[in-house]
Scaffold this motif. Structure first.
Motif, short mmCIF file in Angstrom:
data_model
loop_
_atom_site.label_atom_id
_atom_site.label_comp_id
_atom_site.label_asym_id
_atom_site.label_seq_id
_atom_site.Cartn_x
_atom_site.Cartn_y
_atom_site.Cartn_z
N VAL A 127 0.85 -1.18 0.00
CA VAL A 127 0.00 0.00 0.00
C VAL A 127 0.89 1.24 0.00
O VAL A 127 1.95 1.27 0.62
CB VAL A 127 -0.92 0.00 1.23
CG1 VAL A 127 -1.74 1.28 1.32
CG2 VAL A 127 -1.84 -1.22 1.18
N GLY A 128 0.49 2.28 -0.71
CA GLY A 128 1.32 3.48 -0.86
C GLY A 128 1.58 4.20 0.46
O GLY A 128 0.81 4.10 1.42
N ILE A 129 2.68 4.95 0.49
CA ILE A 129 3.06 5.75 1.64
C ILE A 129 2.82 7.23 1.31
O ILE A 129 3.22 7.71 0.24
CB ILE A 129 4.53 5.52 2.01
CG1 ILE A 129 4.72 4.08 2.49
CG2 ILE A 129 4.99 6.49 3.10
CD1 ILE A 129 6.16 3.71 2.78
N ASN A 130 2.17 7.95 2.20
CA ASN A 130 1.95 9.38 2.02
C ASN A 130 3.10 10.17 2.63
O ASN A 130 3.41 10.02 3.82
CB ASN A 130 0.63 9.81 2.68
CG ASN A 130 -0.57 9.32 1.92
OD1 ASN A 130 -0.47 8.96 0.75
ND2 ASN A 130 -1.73 9.31 2.57
N ILE A 135 1.40 12.08 -2.47
CA ILE A 135 0.26 11.41 -1.88
C ILE A 135 -0.01 10.12 -2.66
O ILE A 135 -0.34 10.16 -3.84
CB ILE A 135 -1.00 12.31 -1.90
CG1 ILE A 135 -0.71 13.64 -1.19
CG2 ILE A 135 -2.18 11.59 -1.25
CD1 ILE A 135 -0.26 13.50 0.24
N ASN A 136 0.19 8.98 -2.00
CA ASN A 136 0.04 7.68 -2.67
C ASN A 136 -1.05 6.81 -2.05
O ASN A 136 -1.24 5.69 -2.50
CB ASN A 136 1.38 6.93 -2.62
CG ASN A 136 2.48 7.67 -3.34
OD1 ASN A 136 2.41 7.89 -4.54
ND2 ASN A 136 3.50 8.08 -2.60
N ARG A 137 -1.73 7.30 -1.01
CA ARG A 137 -2.76 6.52 -0.35
C ARG A 137 -3.89 7.46 0.04
O ARG A 137 -3.69 8.37 0.85
CB ARG A 137 -2.19 5.80 0.88
CG ARG A 137 -3.11 4.75 1.47
CD ARG A 137 -2.54 4.15 2.76
NE ARG A 137 -2.57 5.11 3.87
CZ ARG A 137 -1.51 5.75 4.33
NH1 ARG A 137 -0.32 5.55 3.80
NH2 ARG A 137 -1.63 6.62 5.32
N ILE A 138 -5.08 7.26 -0.55
CA ILE A 138 -6.22 8.15 -0.31
C ILE A 138 -7.40 7.31 0.18
O ILE A 138 -7.70 6.26 -0.39
CB ILE A 138 -6.60 8.90 -1.61
CG1 ILE A 138 -5.42 9.78 -2.07
CG2 ILE A 138 -7.85 9.76 -1.39
CD1 ILE A 138 -5.64 10.43 -3.41
N ASN A 139 -8.04 7.77 1.25
CA ASN A 139 -9.19 7.06 1.82
C ASN A 139 -8.86 5.59 2.12
O ASN A 139 -9.69 4.71 1.96
CB ASN A 139 -10.39 7.13 0.88
CG ASN A 139 -10.89 8.54 0.69
OD1 ASN A 139 -10.74 9.40 1.57
ND2 ASN A 139 -11.45 8.83 -0.48
N GLN A 140 -7.65 5.37 2.60
CA GLN A 140 -7.21 4.01 2.88
C GLN A 140 -6.17 4.05 3.99
O GLN A 140 -5.23 4.85 3.94
CB GLN A 140 -6.60 3.37 1.63
CG GLN A 140 -6.21 1.91 1.79
CD GLN A 140 -5.63 1.33 0.50
OE1 GLN A 140 -5.24 2.06 -0.40
NE2 GLN A 140 -5.58 0.02 0.42
N ALA A 141 -6.34 3.19 5.00
CA ALA A 141 -5.38 3.13 6.10
C ALA A 141 -4.19 2.25 5.73
O ALA A 141 -4.31 1.33 4.92
CB ALA A 141 -6.05 2.58 7.35
#
Length: 310
Positions: A127-130, A135-141
């Motif tokens: 999963v992406g790292i912000n 910004i690589n992860r939106i609406n996701q933990a």
């Protein structure tokens, strides 16, 4: 010529203990195609075989006790295997079995080579790292892992008393590339011009005169899996050496656990990816180059604090 580590063969003192350790570490046991051995496979196609250390089918050990006995390197094409055959024909322990070549490196460790491509298009994607500006992860933990599931063997670290000879062998005979170095102390080397920071690290210690295995490193998806894997090993009462932490040289996050296989097993992720344009850096060794930061002995799974400070 070479694209990665395909197989490791270990000779150990207690196969049952090693099976328990490796399973807790997250390696997948599979039916072995070699009698009286235990086999583990990983998503990228790499595998580990566990033998009794006195098994006569194993090559000679390069140190006492349980340890690594053979590395099989995956070779890209038949033409590359043919080139290796020419390069290695005068090397100690050279054997030509057609589709499989053998030799010993200057440390006395047996190497073998076969045509095989290690898989890189894996389904297990991090999963992406912000980060600021990215910004690589939106609406996701971010994920939380109960344990690790290593994707493959990433690199090996060997004690190499004759560092110059070992480095020359890997560069000139096998076509490895120097990524970075500690002056007269260590060589980080990758097997391809473009690839991850190192597939082997040759380590010379002032107080060690014999070759041997320092550790085997396993790739995981992200820093969260490094921590989840390490916490699980502490939960299972295995002995953490050091980690989590981060290496400034290679940028990798890590966690090391003492292993009954010999040396340590490492979870790691986020190492540098290099191209032919990269120029090796040369350092005088210092502690802050080994670790930017690190937790000694790991984190206690109950308190989520440093284990040795409880």
């Amino acid at each position: 010529m070479i694209n990665g580590i395909k197989t490791l063969k270990f000779g150990v003192e207690d196969k049952d203990q090693c099976q328990n350790f490796a399973t807790d570490f997250g390696l997948k046991p599979v039916d072995s195609d070699i009698d009286d051995t235990i086999k583990f496979s990983m998503d990228n196609g790499s595998a580990i075989y566990v033998y009794d250390k006195d098994d006569t089918r194993l090559p000679p050990a390069f140190e006492d006790g349980p340890t690594l006995r053979e590395i099989t390197w995956a070779v890209n094409r038949q033409e590359d295997l043919n080139k290796l055959r020419d390069n290695l024909k005068d090397v100690d322990g050279f054997q030509d079995e057609g589709d499989l070549l053998y030799c010993r490196d200057p440390n006395g460790l047996t190497l073998s080579f076969e045509v095989s491509i290690m898989r890189t298009n894996l389904d297990k994607i991090s999963v992406g790292i912000n980060q600021y500006g990215s910004i690589n992860r939106i609406n996701q933990a971010s994920p939380v892992y109960e344990k690790a599931s290593p994707l493959g063997v990433g690199h090996i670290v060997l004690f190499s008393p004759d560092l110059a000879a070992a480095q020359q062998f890997y560069e000139e005979k096998l076509g490895f590339y120097l990524s970075d170095a500690y002056n007269d102390r260590g060589a980080f080397m990758r097997c391809a011009a473009e690839g991850w920071h190192h597939n082997i690290f040759l380590l010379k210690l002032p107080n060690r005169k014999e070759p041997g295995l320092n550790h085997v490193a396993f790739i995981v998806r992200d820093i969260h899996e490094v921590i989840g894997g390490g916490l699980n090993m502490n939960r299972k009462k295995w002995d953490s050496f050091i980690g989590p932490g981060r290496h400034p040289v290679s940028s990798a996050y890590f966690w090391y656990v003492h292993s009954p296989f010999g040396g340590a097993f490492e979870y790691y992720t986020n190492d540098d990816y290099l191209t032919p344009e990269w120029q090796p850096r040369f350092y005088d060794y210092s502690l802050d180059l080994f670790t930017e930061w690190a937790v000694e002995g790991g984190i206690d799974v109950e308190t989520r604090r440093q284990l040795n400070n409880m």
